[in-house]
Design a protein around this motif. Structure first.
Motif, PDB file in Angstrom:
ATOM      1  N   TRP A 132     -51.857  54.979  68.363  1.00  0.00           N
ATOM      2  CA  TRP A 132     -51.939  56.384  68.772  1.00  0.00           C
ATOM      3  C   TRP A 132     -51.098  56.662  70.024  1.00  0.00           C
ATOM      4  O   TRP A 132     -51.363  57.579  70.784  1.00  0.00           O
ATOM      5  CB  TRP A 132     -53.388  56.814  68.998  1.00  0.00           C
ATOM      6  N   MET A 148     -46.311  56.821  67.642  1.00  0.00           N
ATOM      7  CA  MET A 148     -46.861  58.126  67.286  1.00  0.00           C
ATOM      8  C   MET A 148     -46.597  59.135  68.406  1.00  0.00           C
ATOM      9  O   MET A 148     -46.844  58.843  69.587  1.00  0.00           O
ATOM     10  CB  MET A 148     -48.373  58.043  67.044  1.00  0.00           C
ATOM     11  N   LYS A 150     -48.362  61.870  69.524  1.00  0.00           N
ATOM     12  CA  LYS A 150     -49.739  62.253  69.232  1.00  0.00           C
ATOM     13  C   LYS A 150     -49.963  63.761  69.305  1.00  0.00           C
ATOM     14  O   LYS A 150     -50.732  64.330  68.518  1.00  0.00           O
ATOM     15  CB  LYS A 150     -50.687  61.537  70.188  1.00  0.00           C
ATOM     16  N   LYS A 172     -44.633  58.255  63.498  1.00  0.00           N
ATOM     17  CA  LYS A 172     -45.772  59.081  63.096  1.00  0.00           C
ATOM     18  C   LYS A 172     -45.827  60.352  63.919  1.00  0.00           C
ATOM     19  O   LYS A 172     -45.501  60.344  65.105  1.00  0.00           O
ATOM     20  CB  LYS A 172     -47.093  58.308  63.291  1.00  0.00           C
ATOM     21  N   TRP A 174     -48.146  64.151  64.678  1.00  0.00           N
ATOM     22  CA  TRP A 174     -49.341  64.562  65.409  1.00  0.00           C
ATOM     23  C   TRP A 174     -50.620  64.005  64.790  1.00  0.00           C
ATOM     24  O   TRP A 174     -50.764  63.940  63.573  1.00  0.00           O
ATOM     25  CB  TRP A 174     -49.415  66.087  65.446  1.00  0.00           C
ATOM     26  N   ASN A 175     -51.555  63.643  65.660  1.00  0.00           N
ATOM     27  CA  ASN A 175     -52.809  63.062  65.205  1.00  0.00           C
ATOM     28  C   ASN A 175     -53.902  64.120  65.084  1.00  0.00           C
ATOM     29  O   ASN A 175     -54.318  64.719  66.074  1.00  0.00           O
ATOM     30  CB  ASN A 175     -53.277  61.974  66.182  1.00  0.00           C
ATOM     31  N   GLU A 176     -54.332  64.358  63.863  1.00  0.00           N
ATOM     32  CA  GLU A 176     -55.453  65.254  63.538  1.00  0.00           C
ATOM     33  C   GLU A 176     -55.305  66.650  64.165  1.00  0.00           C
ATOM     34  O   GLU A 176     -56.096  67.072  65.002  1.00  0.00           O
ATOM     35  CB  GLU A 176     -56.771  64.599  63.942  1.00  0.00           C
ATOM     36  N   GLN A 182     -58.489  66.202  68.985  1.00  0.00           N
ATOM     37  CA  GLN A 182     -57.198  65.518  68.929  1.00  0.00           C
ATOM     38  C   GLN A 182     -56.076  66.550  69.110  1.00  0.00           C
ATOM     39  O   GLN A 182     -56.168  67.375  69.983  1.00  0.00           O
ATOM     40  CB  GLN A 182     -57.100  64.753  67.606  1.00  0.00           C
ATOM     41  N   ALA A 219     -51.131  63.791  60.674  1.00  0.00           N
ATOM     42  CA  ALA A 219     -52.205  63.082  59.977  1.00  0.00           C
ATOM     43  C   ALA A 219     -53.480  63.922  60.012  1.00  0.00           C
ATOM     44  O   ALA A 219     -54.025  64.205  61.080  1.00  0.00           O
ATOM     45  CB  ALA A 219     -52.451  61.722  60.629  1.00  0.00           C
ATOM     46  N   HIS A 250     -56.733  60.810  56.963  1.00  0.00           N
ATOM     47  CA  HIS A 250     -57.762  59.890  57.425  1.00  0.00           C
ATOM     48  C   HIS A 250     -58.992  60.015  56.536  1.00  0.00           C
ATOM     49  O   HIS A 250     -59.241  61.071  55.947  1.00  0.00           O
ATOM     50  CB  HIS A 250     -58.152  60.191  58.874  1.00  0.00           C
ATOM     51  N   ASP A 298     -53.758  56.437  56.926  1.00  0.00           N
ATOM     52  CA  ASP A 298     -53.537  55.653  58.134  1.00  0.00           C
ATOM     53  C   ASP A 298     -54.741  55.538  59.060  1.00  0.00           C
ATOM     54  O   ASP A 298     -54.617  54.990  60.159  1.00  0.00           O
ATOM     55  CB  ASP A 298     -52.308  56.165  58.899  1.00  0.00           C
ATOM     56  N   GLU A 299     -55.877  56.025  58.633  1.00  0.00           N
ATOM     57  CA  GLU A 299     -57.163  55.669  59.245  1.00  0.00           C
ATOM     58  C   GLU A 299     -58.179  55.627  58.116  1.00  0.00           C
ATOM     59  O   GLU A 299     -58.426  56.634  57.463  1.00  0.00           O
ATOM     60  CB  GLU A 299     -57.618  56.665  60.309  1.00  0.00           C
TER      61      GLU A 299
END
Length: 441
Positions: A132, A148, A150, A172, A174-176, A182, A219, A250, A298-299
């Motif tokens: 992350w 990532m 993020k 990767k 942006w995360n969530e 996030q 993601a 995820h 990826d999760e």
């Protein structure tokens, strides 16, 4: 129907220890001679390549021009573009189904020694990992780190160069963005996905300037409708389509202790429904000019009833065996029985509504289960086949669920052995000259 020369080619392609010393031998007797010497795991592969050559190539082997599955159960679209794009840009092909989502956290055992133990179990060059963050905290020979970005615009100047120091050529995003905790902490990102395409292009353009050539879309935590609207905006933003190589999502459960890969289990049906949703989104946008190569899960993991605390190791092992090993890996490696079970499973209900429906505007909470239609079972199988990689989530202060100390535990061995099976299945098919569909990288 198979002449001696083609049979000889088949044997050499498999790397079997016997060869055709007597080309005048009748083909049937020759096949028996080969099979006696072959390992049992290769017999089905031997049949496939003999059939492939006797029938004139892949077009006659059960794979049609639209990419349906052949007899071995793997998607047979003739699209080696993943490897080709890597080679064409100076990158080695990145064929890794095994991913690890973790970082060093409070002496949780994730260290160069722990990562090296993971490599020893999975195989050299068969593991990728991310944390992350944009830079690796841990590295080991035989792995690839995927950075990532993020949050939108975060720390782009510090992004490492691609293909240097264990960093690969994939980045990767942006995360969530659909989660308030996030990337979705930014209200504009969370509440207006269609307007985020320009920011995405800016971030991925910065990554491209560092040498990255493949891009994992934001993601999703759970709201696939957010992703649909984001891609709708991307569709009309100059340059954006080229910055979406893979979709990402995820998946967590808080009922892993009672989870079973069975049509009567609501959790399993919900997992299939989720993957069908992602697959249909990918298919829709590829028909609209994108070139999305597959889905990265990826999760993947288990949480306690509070949806925050990681579940116990036995509970995680139950989910890993039932969904990851006995569902995903089984289909990826050609299990006709598992595919048939999925195809006949009722109540597979993807999420919607479709972002292109007239009058539909995005809002939080819009996503609802919808009828999957008669194609839902087939799409669930196709969705699993479209998974190019999975990363098990193992992140908790002071504990790493796939490691005990710096050594793998039963959970870690089960995970890596299963995903190694997918990589070995791909390797066998390449030796046969058969396509493997899209691969990660």
């Amino acid at each position: 129907r198979v002449g001696p020369n083609r049979l000889h080619f088949a044997v050499r392609s498999l790397g079997l220890p016997c060869v055709m010393a007597r080309p005048h031998l009748r083909p049937r007797a020759a096949i028996v001679a080969v099979c006696v010497r072959a390992a049992s795991a290769d017999l089905w592969d031997l049949f496939n390549i003999l059939h492939w050559h006797s029938s004139g190539g892949p077009a006659a082997s059960g794979a049609n021009a639209t990419g349906e599955a052949n007899a071995s159960g793997e998607v047979e679209a003739q699209v080696a573009s993943s490897a080709a794009s890597g080679a064409g840009s100076g990158n080695a092909p990145f064929h890794r189904f095994c991913g690890i989502a973790t970082s060093p956290n409070g002496q949780n055992g994730f260290s160069p020694t722990g990562l090296a133990d993971i490599v020893a179990e999975a195989g050299h060059d068969r593991v990728w990992h991310y944390n992350w963050d944009i830079s690796p905290k841990v590295s080991a020979p035989g792995t690839r780190f995927v950075p990532m970005i993020k949050y939108p615009g975060e720390n782009l100047a510090a992004l490492p160069r691609a293909n240097v120091g264990g960093v690969g050529h994939i980045v990767k995003g942006w995360n969530e963005p659909d989660d308030r905790g996030q990337a979705g902490r930014l209200d504009g990102v969370r509440m207006n996905p269609e307007a985020q395409a320009a920011a995405w292009v800016a971030d991925m353009c910065a990554a491209q300037a560092k040498g990255f050539t493949q891009y994992i879309a934001p993601a999703i935590a759970h709201d696939t409708v957010w992703l649909d609207f984001f891609l709708k905006g991307c569709e009309h933003t100059p340059g954006c389509k080229g910055y979406v190589t893979y979709l990402a999502c995820h998946r967590y459960h808080n009922d892993c202790a009672t989870y079973h890969a069975d049509a009567g289990n609501a959790g399993w049906r919900d997992d299939l429904s989720y993957l069908v949703t992602m697959y249909r989104i990918m298919k829709k946008y590829n028909a609209r000019g994108f070139n999305i190569k597959g889905i990265v899960l990826d999760e993947l993991g288990c949480l306690a009833a509070d949806w925050v605390t990681p579940a116990s190791e036995p509970e995680q092992l139950q989910y890993m065996k039932e969904f990851y090993r006995d569902t995903i890996v089984a289909v990826k490696t050609g299990s006709a029985a598992e595919a048939a079970k999925i195809r006949t499973t009722p109540w597979i209900m993807p999420r919607g509504p479709d972002a292109h429906m007239p009058g539909v505007r995005y809002s939080e909470g819009l996503s609802v289960a919808m009828a999957g239609g008669p194609q839902a079972g087939d799409d669930a199988v196709a969705a699993i086949r479209s998974l190019v990689s999975v990363a098990w989530f193992s992140e908790q202060p002071g504990k790493n669920y796939i490691l005990r100390g710096v050594q793998l535990n039963a959970l870690g061995r089960t995970y890596l052995d299963a995903c190694r099976e997918v990589d070995e299945h791909y390797a066998r098919r390449r030796r046969l000259g058969l396509a493997v569909g899209e691969v990660f990288g």
